[in-house]
Write an enzyme that holds these catalytic residues in place. Structure first.
Site, PDB file in Angstrom:
ATOM      1  N   HIS A  83       1.693  -9.328   9.077  1.00  0.00           N
ATOM      2  CA  HIS A  83       1.466  -7.994   8.751  1.00  0.00           C
ATOM      3  C   HIS A  83       2.045  -6.810   9.797  1.00  0.00           C
ATOM      4  O   HIS A  83       2.856  -6.101   9.118  1.00  0.00           O
ATOM      5  CB  HIS A  83      -0.077  -7.723   8.746  1.00  0.00           C
ATOM      6  CG  HIS A  83      -0.772  -8.627   7.449  1.00  0.00           C
ATOM      7  ND1 HIS A  83      -0.140  -8.568   6.038  1.00  0.00           N
ATOM      8  CD2 HIS A  83      -1.827  -8.965   7.465  1.00  0.00           C
ATOM      9  CE1 HIS A  83      -1.019  -9.397   5.640  1.00  0.00           C
ATOM     10  NE2 HIS A  83      -2.062  -9.828   6.120  1.00  0.00           N
ATOM     11  N   LYS A 110       0.836  -1.024  -0.201  1.00  0.00           N
ATOM     12  CA  LYS A 110      -0.089   0.106   0.012  1.00  0.00           C
ATOM     13  C   LYS A 110       1.089   1.314   0.165  1.00  0.00           C
ATOM     14  O   LYS A 110       1.855   1.342   0.470  1.00  0.00           O
ATOM     15  CB  LYS A 110      -0.850   0.074   1.188  1.00  0.00           C
ATOM     16  CG  LYS A 110      -2.084  -1.091   1.093  1.00  0.00           C
ATOM     17  CD  LYS A 110      -2.926  -1.152   2.331  1.00  0.00           C
ATOM     18  CE  LYS A 110      -4.033  -2.106   2.425  1.00  0.00           C
ATOM     19  NZ  LYS A 110      -4.820  -1.733   1.166  1.00  0.00           N
TER      20      LYS A 110
END
Length: 532
Positions: A288, A230
């Site tokens: 993550h 991202k």
């Protein structure tokens, strides 16, 4: 232009634990985008591709699990955009899955996926070109048929090419796909993308890596974390190392604590069977949140190169202290045990909050608080840096200083990509009253939001180029499982929490004397209203 993709899945658990086909309404709901993304889609304007962004050679992409949920929502729309926009100099796609379907049916499935899930307009000419590069091999056809399809794709490219194998499959199917690629003789000139989880503990991670290395070399393996693909996650590196304002105070002398907070409103849903054997820690924290922590805490790399950045990330992992059970809160939302495929007496956590430390000169004594979970009050993805407060205040009692906590630098990791710096300022008028103010920036302010690639698009391009910057390594993932041993061996009890809350009440004791940054006391500035 052409692309080859192949993908594999299990019949009982399609696309990493999900079973059955989604309804059209459900698909459209999951594929719905934010207003900013929809605007980007409507723009549909051609752009000049910067040199070096895409791979040098045409690509044959073999996508295992080509009819699964992730392929429908992200991978096939992403490959369509990369191909039609010119990011790839040429590509062909070979889809692989358990479904015994023909090529026309597969093409119809891909078209439906683009119509429902693509964030950009699918033009008739672009679709016709893309449909011609698609091929399909059912898993039952075996390695020989797969090799035949890939060789046909390479002949169609009529030039030197490379292979990208993407394994969008359940964990228990990944090694079978790897072995199939080896038996098909498709390892040479190839790279392989692996989806999480990368093991469930240290022993399984080592075993997985050892078996992978029997077929592929480590530099061919790309363990994907879509969070790092991202734009806001990558902007952390630019913010820290391209500016002289914050890096000198990015240390224990000025920073009080750090929060990485990723609450989710959704339930486990169709992933219940997968989730029951994984839990929030294995599903989210190791794969993550620890990766985001490394970007936040790493030392300046010697160069903006994969090896240099990877080395600094691993130094962070190596400096992490073991995760102690006393520093962890595990929770489970009310109703989880009623989900299909869940043990009625399940102790799997759907929520986890923890405190961890990095034992080096920069961060010694600074706690990092991580939180994530399902069925929480809001869906957010933030990093919040809390700065130390002044050691002494000259302001009179009742002035408001300190009343709203320390100054924070907050990164919003959602697709809108926003940053905020909060601080105290004088309230206009007589006397000395202080209010908490903020400076805010949104990616939309740049006017370049149309240039943003989605996370999977960016990561697929990087894998095609052989760029490991945003991917983790075997030694990195094994080190994270190593520091997790105390927690995995003696997990604290699961505490129930109401759906729509912020988790078990004990999370406030975990972070005390600090407070969780979420929920925000003030809303983000609306750039549309500000512009108007």
């Amino acid at each position: 232009m052409s692309v080859a993709i192949a993908r594999r899945q299990t019949a009982a658990a399609r696309d990493r634990g999900a079973a059955g086909r989604p309804t059209v309404a459900a698909s459209r709901q999951r594929c719905r985008r934010t207003g900013e993304q929809a605007e980007n889609e409507r723009m549909g304007m051609p752009r000049k591709i910067p040199p070096g962004v895409g791979p040098r050679f045409p690509q044959v992409v073999v996508l295992f699990g080509a009819t699964g949920d992730l392929s429908r929502r992200k991978l096939l729309p992403g490959l369509f955009h990369l191909s039609s926009a010119g990011f790839i100099p040429g590509c062909r796609i070979v889809g692989v899955s358990l479904d015994d379907i023909d090529l026309d049916t597969f093409r119809g499935n891909v078209r439906t996926a683009l119509d429902e899930c693509s964030t950009r307009k699918v033009g008739a000419a672009d679709w016709d070109a893309f449909a011609k590069v698609l091929d399909y091999v059912p898993l039952s056809a075996g390695p020989a048929a797969l090799r035949t399809a890939v060789e046909a794709a390479e002949r169609a490219l009529d030039t030197e090419s490379r292979r990208l194998h993407y394994l969008s499959v359940p964990p228990n199917s990944a090694l079978a796909a790897v072995r199939m690629l080896g038996e098909a003789g498709l390892v040479e000139r190839s790279r392989i993308v692996m989806e999480k989880p990368f093991g469930i503990d240290l022993a399984s991670a080592k075993s997985l890596n050892a078996q992978l290395h029997q077929v592929f070399a480590e530099d061919q393996i790309f363990r994907i974390d879509h969070f790092l693909g991202k734009e806001p996650a990558q902007n952390i590196l630019a913010f820290r190392f391209a500016n002289g304002l914050f890096e000198p105070i990015w240390n224990r002398n000025f920073i009080d604590h750090v929060q990485i907070d990723v609450p989710e409103m959704m339930s486990v849903g169709r992933r219940a069977a997968f989730y029951e054997h994984t839990g929030a820690f294995r599903d989210m924290v190791v794969t993550h949140l620890f990766q985001i922590l490394a970007f936040t805490a790493m030392e300046p790399p010697s160069a903006l190169e994969p090896s240099s950045i990877g080395a600094e990330k691993f130094k962070v992992f190596r400096s992490m202290l073991p995760i102690m059970p006393a520093d962890v809160v595990r929770g489970q939302y009310n109703g989880y045990r009623d989900e299909e495929g869940v043990d009625p007496e399940s102790e799997t956590e759907t929520f986890i909050a923890l405190k961890c430390f990095i034992d080096n000169w920069r961060w010694a004594g600074v706690p990092f608080f991580l939180r994530t979970g399902k069925r929480l009050a809001e869906g957010q993805r933030i990093i919040s840096i809390a700065f130390r407060e002044p050691p002494k205040s000259m302001f009179p009692p009742g002035s408001g200083v300190g009343a709203q906590g320390p100054d924070h630098l907050t990164f919003d990791l959602a697709d809108s990509s926003k940053m905020s710096l909060s601080f105290y300022g004088k309230r206009p008028g007589p006397g000395m009253r202080l209010d908490k103010l903020s400076l805010q920036f949104a990616m939309r302010d740049t006017g370049l939001i149309g240039d943003v690639l989605e996370a999977y698009e960016r990561l697929i391009l990087d894998a095609m180029r052989g760029d490991h910057t945003l991917f983790t390594t075997a030694e990195g993932i094994e080190r994270l499982w190593e520091v997790s041993i105390p927690l995995l061996e003696s997990p604290p009890p699961v505490r129930l929490y109401p759906a729509g809350s912020w988790g078990p009440k004990s999370i406030h004791q975990l972070i005390a004397p600090h407070a969780w940054r979420l929920p925000f006391e003030r809303a983000w500035r609306d750039p549309d209203r500000a512009a108007g």
